[in-house]
Design an enzyme around this catalytic site. Structure first.
Site, PDB file in Angstrom:
ATOM      1  N   GLY A  44       3.125  26.020 -17.691  1.00  0.00           N
ATOM      2  CA  GLY A  44       2.382  24.828 -18.102  1.00  0.00           C
ATOM      3  C   GLY A  44       1.009  24.733 -17.464  1.00  0.00           C
ATOM      4  O   GLY A  44       0.011  24.443 -18.138  1.00  0.00           O
ATOM      5  N   LYS A  98       5.890  16.768  -3.339  1.00  0.00           N
ATOM      6  CA  LYS A  98       7.065  15.991  -3.722  1.00  0.00           C
ATOM      7  C   LYS A  98       7.349  14.965  -2.626  1.00  0.00           C
ATOM      8  O   LYS A  98       7.231  15.255  -1.431  1.00  0.00           O
ATOM      9  CB  LYS A  98       8.267  16.909  -3.930  1.00  0.00           C
ATOM     10  CG  LYS A  98       7.979  18.094  -4.856  1.00  0.00           C
ATOM     11  CD  LYS A  98       7.437  17.677  -6.224  1.00  0.00           C
ATOM     12  CE  LYS A  98       7.069  18.899  -7.057  1.00  0.00           C
ATOM     13  NZ  LYS A  98       6.540  18.538  -8.389  1.00  0.00           N
ATOM     14  N   ASP A 139       7.999  35.140  -4.115  1.00  0.00           N
ATOM     15  CA  ASP A 139       8.143  33.792  -3.558  1.00  0.00           C
ATOM     16  C   ASP A 139       6.755  33.178  -3.419  1.00  0.00           C
ATOM     17  O   ASP A 139       5.875  33.745  -2.756  1.00  0.00           O
ATOM     18  CB  ASP A 139       8.831  33.889  -2.195  1.00  0.00           C
ATOM     19  CG  ASP A 139       9.061  32.525  -1.547  1.00  0.00           C
ATOM     20  OD1 ASP A 139       8.481  31.520  -2.011  1.00  0.00           O
ATOM     21  OD2 ASP A 139       9.824  32.469  -0.569  1.00  0.00           O
ATOM     22  N   SER A 154       4.437  19.733 -18.298  1.00  0.00           N
ATOM     23  CA  SER A 154       3.786  19.653 -16.986  1.00  0.00           C
ATOM     24  C   SER A 154       2.316  20.041 -17.065  1.00  0.00           C
ATOM     25  O   SER A 154       1.542  19.749 -16.149  1.00  0.00           O
ATOM     26  CB  SER A 154       4.502  20.543 -15.971  1.00  0.00           C
ATOM     27  OG  SER A 154       4.293  21.920 -16.268  1.00  0.00           O
ATOM     28  N   ASP A 156       6.014  33.737  -9.757  1.00  0.00           N
ATOM     29  CA  ASP A 156       7.305  33.062  -9.944  1.00  0.00           C
ATOM     30  C   ASP A 156       8.355  34.123 -10.235  1.00  0.00           C
ATOM     31  O   ASP A 156       8.082  35.094 -10.952  1.00  0.00           O
ATOM     32  CB  ASP A 156       7.242  32.064 -11.106  1.00  0.00           C
ATOM     33  CG  ASP A 156       8.318  30.991 -10.995  1.00  0.00           C
ATOM     34  OD1 ASP A 156       9.507  31.353 -10.893  1.00  0.00           O
ATOM     35  OD2 ASP A 156       7.979  29.795 -11.017  1.00  0.00           O
ATOM     36  N   ASP A 193       2.882  23.716  -8.249  1.00  0.00           N
ATOM     37  CA  ASP A 193       3.758  22.585  -8.575  1.00  0.00           C
ATOM     38  C   ASP A 193       5.205  22.968  -8.275  1.00  0.00           C
ATOM     39  O   ASP A 193       6.086  22.854  -9.121  1.00  0.00           O
ATOM     40  CB  ASP A 193       3.583  22.197 -10.052  1.00  0.00           C
ATOM     41  CG  ASP A 193       4.297  20.893 -10.406  1.00  0.00           C
ATOM     42  OD1 ASP A 193       4.535  20.081  -9.485  1.00  0.00           O
ATOM     43  OD2 ASP A 193       4.625  20.697 -11.595  1.00  0.00           O
ATOM     44  N   ALA A 195       6.241  29.564 -13.581  1.00  0.00           N
ATOM     45  CA  ALA A 195       7.089  29.578 -14.774  1.00  0.00           C
ATOM     46  C   ALA A 195       7.481  28.159 -15.225  1.00  0.00           C
ATOM     47  O   ALA A 195       7.718  27.290 -14.386  1.00  0.00           O
ATOM     48  CB  ALA A 195       8.345  30.403 -14.485  1.00  0.00           C
ATOM     49  N   PRO A 196       7.508  27.951 -16.549  1.00  0.00           N
ATOM     50  CA  PRO A 196       7.213  28.904 -17.639  1.00  0.00           C
ATOM     51  C   PRO A 196       5.727  29.026 -17.973  1.00  0.00           C
ATOM     52  O   PRO A 196       5.352  29.812 -18.824  1.00  0.00           O
ATOM     53  CB  PRO A 196       7.970  28.302 -18.819  1.00  0.00           C
ATOM     54  CG  PRO A 196       7.910  26.821 -18.567  1.00  0.00           C
ATOM     55  CD  PRO A 196       8.014  26.657 -17.063  1.00  0.00           C
TER      56      PRO A 196
END
Length: 351
Positions: free
Chosen positions: A219, A300, A255, A183, A235, A271, A216-217
């Site tokens: 990118g 999204k 959050d 990502s 995260d 993201d 996370a993780p």
């Protein structure tokens, strides 16, 4: 040249048709759009030959959301042999161009044509130069030849400063082995698309601060750290150990939608997989309350009416920020590395 040819991600032909039809309506250009599902391309056929050029000169390509590339022109059927002569005849009324790209659509059939295009380009370029149809001049239009097959090509042109920066709109970015997820390329491509390269050192400068929501993780965090930007990674999931050892990352288990930084930051990136309306509201809050100066956020997409929903959310963000008396530039693009999503970039101007 009454036809616009537009590349896109396979499966998003309908969104391109909806967007280009909307654009034509706003410009009062009569015509119709058409596309075959899964073809990775769409067409808009103007009723008047001059309207293709008028549409392309009336809007910046980078302001379009779903098209990856565009050109105006027409289809040419090629024989099995002597394709170059037929192409030269078809291009007789085209203007002299300053550069040449041979393109294919982003499908399996299109990719199989790439080898043919590589072999065909050198002799074609030589013939175009000899015929005076191609010169080395970056100010002149670019000749864009999109091969649907070895026998059918869309011969199009576009202004060199008003089209995709890569052939077919597909960037050639190398995945960094140190990054914890693929990502990472989304954020790098977003920077290429939304920020002029000569401004990177100013707007992505070492020592700046950023918040990565849903990090996370890591990118996207990796891209920021790679430019020596200090990141608060938000995260509840684990971050890559290599990033935590860098000294540039603070991990906040929280959050992403409720987190607020203690002090304003230069960048917010996000993201998170969430309903786009909720993400849009978060964008408005961060820019509206001055929590960040610039943001890159993925929205999204729903299963249906994707262009209409994106347009509605962008209008909502724009009007909400305008009501606060803020001047914010907003860009949106379905990038090559995006899937069922689009990437938004926002930049706050002034205080």
């Amino acid at each position: 040249m009454n036809t616009l040819f537009l590349h896109c991600r396979p499966g998003f032909e309908g969104e391109v048709c909806a967007e280009i039809t909307d654009l034509a309506a706003r410009l009062d250009v009569p015509g119709y759009s058409k596309a075959k599902p899964g073809s990775a391309c769409a067409e808009f056929v103007c009723s008047e030959a001059a309207d293709g050029e008028r549409m392309m000169r009336s809007v910046r390509f980078n302001s379009l959301i779903f098209p990856r590339q565009w050109a105006r022109g027409g289809f040419v059927m090629l024989p099995e042999s002597d394709r170059i002569s037929v192409l030269l005849d078809a291009l007789a009324d085209y203007p002299v161009c300053g550069s040449l790209w041979l393109e294919v659509v982003d499908t399996n059939d299109g990719k199989e044509l790439s080898t043919f295009c590589k072999k065909f380009e050198a002799p074609l370029r030589k013939a175009l130069l000899k015929a005076g149809k191609l010169v080395d001049d970056a100010r002149k239009p670019r000749l864009l030849l999109t091969f649907k097959s070895g026998r059918e090509v869309f011969a199009g042109i576009a202004e060199a400063d008003n089209q995709a920066m890569w052939p077919m709109g597909i960037p050639r970015l190398k995945f960094p082995r140190e990054a914890p997820s693929r990502s990472t390329l989304k954020l790098e491509e977003a920077w290429h698309h939304f920020i002029p390269r000569e401004q990177w050192d100013q707007r992505l400068a070492p020592g700046m601060t950023a918040v990565d929501l849903g990090a996370a993780p890591g990118g996207w965090t990796w891209q920021l750290v790679n430019r020596e930007i200090r990141v608060t990674a938000v995260d509840n999931g684990p971050m890559a150990e290599s990033l935590m050892y860098s000294g540039f990352v603070v991990h906040q288990r929280a959050d992403g939608f409720t987190f607020r930084p203690r002090h304003p930051v230069h960048w917010m990136v996000c993201d998170i997989v969430e309903k786009p309306a909720r993400t849009a509201a978060m964008i408005e809050t961060w820019l509206g309350e001055g929590l960040c100066r610039e943001a890159v956020v993925n929205l999204k997409l729903p299963m249906k009416q994707r262009y209409a929903e994106v347009r509605r959310l962008l209008d909502r963000i724009e009007s909400g920020l305008a009501e606060r008396g803020l001047k914010v530039s907003i860009g949106c693009k379905q990038l090559y590395h995006d899937r069922e999503e689009v990437t938004c970039h926002l930049r706050r101007h002034g205080k």
